[in-house]
Design an enzyme around this catalytic site. Sequence first.
Site, PDB file in Angstrom:
ATOM      1  N   VAL A  40      38.705  34.348  50.310  1.00 38.51           N
ATOM      2  CA  VAL A  40      39.744  34.613  49.306  1.00 38.51           C
ATOM      3  C   VAL A  40      40.804  35.544  49.876  1.00 38.51           C
ATOM      4  CG1 VAL A  40      40.232  35.438  46.962  1.00 38.51           C
ATOM      5  CG2 VAL A  40      38.053  34.321  47.447  1.00 38.51           C
ATOM      6  N   ASP A 100      31.277  41.044  51.763  1.00 37.00           N
ATOM      7  CA  ASP A 100      30.669  42.323  52.133  1.00 37.00           C
ATOM      8  C   ASP A 100      29.235  42.136  52.619  1.00 37.00           C
ATOM      9  OD1 ASP A 100      32.632  43.321  49.483  1.00 37.00           O
ATOM     10  OD2 ASP A 100      32.876  44.177  51.479  1.00 37.00           O
ATOM     11  N   GLY A 102      28.228  39.329  53.971  1.00 38.55           N
ATOM     12  CA  GLY A 102      28.405  38.623  55.249  1.00 38.55           C
ATOM     13  C   GLY A 102      28.736  39.576  56.371  1.00 38.55           C
ATOM     14  N   GLN A 103      29.499  40.631  56.079  1.00 39.33           N
ATOM     15  CA  GLN A 103      29.830  41.637  57.101  1.00 39.33           C
ATOM     16  C   GLN A 103      28.552  42.294  57.623  1.00 39.33           C
ATOM     17  OE1 GLN A 103      32.794  44.471  55.728  1.00 39.33           O
ATOM     18  NE2 GLN A 103      33.935  42.855  54.687  1.00 39.33           N
ATOM     19  N   HIS A 124      37.968  46.763  52.276  1.00 31.22           N
ATOM     20  CA  HIS A 124      37.056  47.408  51.329  1.00 31.22           C
ATOM     21  C   HIS A 124      36.204  48.386  52.139  1.00 31.22           C
ATOM     22  CE1 HIS A 124      35.099  47.875  47.560  1.00 31.22           C
ATOM     23  NE2 HIS A 124      34.094  47.012  47.698  1.00 31.22           N
ATOM     24  N   GLY A 153      42.897  37.896  46.473  1.00 27.84           N
ATOM     25  CA  GLY A 153      43.571  37.326  47.636  1.00 27.84           C
ATOM     26  C   GLY A 153      44.467  36.164  47.254  1.00 27.84           C
ATOM     27  N   GLU A 212      36.215  46.813  39.249  1.00 26.58           N
ATOM     28  CA  GLU A 212      35.837  45.400  39.092  1.00 26.58           C
ATOM     29  C   GLU A 212      34.641  45.248  38.158  1.00 26.58           C
ATOM     30  OE1 GLU A 212      35.493  44.678  43.221  1.00 26.58           O
ATOM     31  OE2 GLU A 212      33.345  45.069  43.325  1.00 26.58           O
ATOM     32  N   GLU A 244      42.850  35.093  18.951  1.00 24.73           N
ATOM     33  CA  GLU A 244      42.910  36.524  18.595  1.00 24.73           C
ATOM     34  C   GLU A 244      42.278  37.399  19.660  1.00 24.73           C
ATOM     35  OE1 GLU A 244      44.657  37.105  15.819  1.00 24.73           O
ATOM     36  OE2 GLU A 244      44.658  39.190  16.555  1.00 24.73           O
ATOM     37  N   SER A 270      53.669  44.855  15.166  1.00 24.25           N
ATOM     38  CA  SER A 270      53.980  45.364  13.821  1.00 24.25           C
ATOM     39  C   SER A 270      53.535  46.815  13.685  1.00 24.25           C
ATOM     40  CB  SER A 270      53.222  44.518  12.785  1.00 24.25           C
ATOM     41  OG  SER A 270      51.826  44.762  12.915  1.00 24.25           O
TER      42      SER A 270
END
Length: 350
Positions: A40, A100, A102-103, A124, A153, A212, A244, A270
């Site tokens: 991303v 993160d 995956g890092q 990050h 991203g 987040e 609403e 209003s």
Amino acid sequence: MAKIDFGGVVEEVVTSEEFTLEKAREVLKDEVIAVLGYGVQGPGQALNMRDNGVQVIVGQREGGASWDKAVADGFVPGETLFPLEEAARKATVIQYLLSDAGQVAMWPRIRECLSEGDALYFSHGFGVVYKDQTGIVPPENVDVILAAPKGSGTTVRTNFLDGSGINSSFAVFQDYTGRAKERTLALGIAIGSGYLFGTTFENEVYSDLTGERGVLMGCLAGVMEAQYNLLRKHGHTPSEAFNETVEELTQSLIRLVAQNGMDWMFANCSTTAQRGALDWAPKFRDAVVPVFDDLYESVRNGGETRRTLECNSAPDYREKLNAELKEIGDSEMWKAGAAVRALRPENRGK
Ligand SMILES: NC(=O)C1=CN([C@@H]2O[C@H](COP(=O)(O)OP(=O)(O)OC[C@H]3O[C@@H](n4cnc5c(N)ncnc54)[C@H](O)[C@@H]3O)[C@@H](O)[C@H]2O)C=CC1
Ligand SMILES: CC(=O)[C@](C)(O)C(=O)O
Ligand SMILES: [Mg+2]
Ligand SMILES: [Mg+2]
């Protein structure tokens, strides 16, 4: 750096007026920038840098959807698109934009690809700050820097194409070359940031994990669901409950907040609504303070990191996340939302 008064607190910020794109290109002219991870953030930052005339290559696990996405975006296998370690070895700036989790998984191999004087760049602070859980301890002979877009991203790219930009925080964790801050600011401008504000790796990750899970995503989804369910419990139709709770916010009121602040939005509603909102805002605020206190403590003590790594390191993490997202999409509330969106004049007949 420009000094800006933020509600009485003066901060130094950086925009492309102070740090021009030309200056960023000059600073980066001898760098080989590799964006590792094309999920991303990776695409947004890589494509903006490429459009800004900065040479960028992409590293990605071969053969998956992200690899195909990079190819579709014009990155050429063997020329500007490489497997992760090959891209890292070619680079002088390694933008570590895997997930993160995956890092963490890839760190032992990526670490071996770093050379003296490289810049190891994050969006990050997660991997570095929670090193006891992640094992990410950069070598002493590289710069360790951060530019963290405060947005998806996807909008890093779309805002850039619209001539706008997503603001980014920036930080230097380790300055081996003496040029770490200049490299960071140049990269922050090159990825198309709106303005850059200073932080630390720790403040970035504590605030981001809080935001987040709080107002930006978790709290927002929770309060919307609570109000929708309340209205449906009391016999209001899905159209009435969804309009609403969500549609009026996204198509009207939040745009007024973005335009000129909360008081502006209130002033354009209003006086009945203003009186009620002013009376009830403190009640809702006070009700969630204990929840936010618990959240921040869980972020600070590493509980959220533990939860993230436990879940997102599993081989089937993506399938499990997608199943939970599908549950949201298949709910009456968000199916009603799909019907409401389709009824927008611009969407009718599509
Ligand atoms: N998603 C966003 O818009 C934002 C993300 N960030 C940060 O940017 C970084 C990247 O985030 P995202 O793009 O969302 O990541 P992501 O979850 O989209 O993953 C990016 C890439 O990492 C790869 N990957 C995942 N696990 C892997 C593993 N075990 N081995 C090899 N490759 C693996 C995936 O294939 C994917 O292509 C993270 O540090 C994130 O916290 C910061 C701001 C916003
Ligand atoms: C989009 C963003 O800023 C987040 C929510 O922090 C993230 O995707 O990690
Ligand atoms: Mg964020
Ligand atoms: Mg985040």
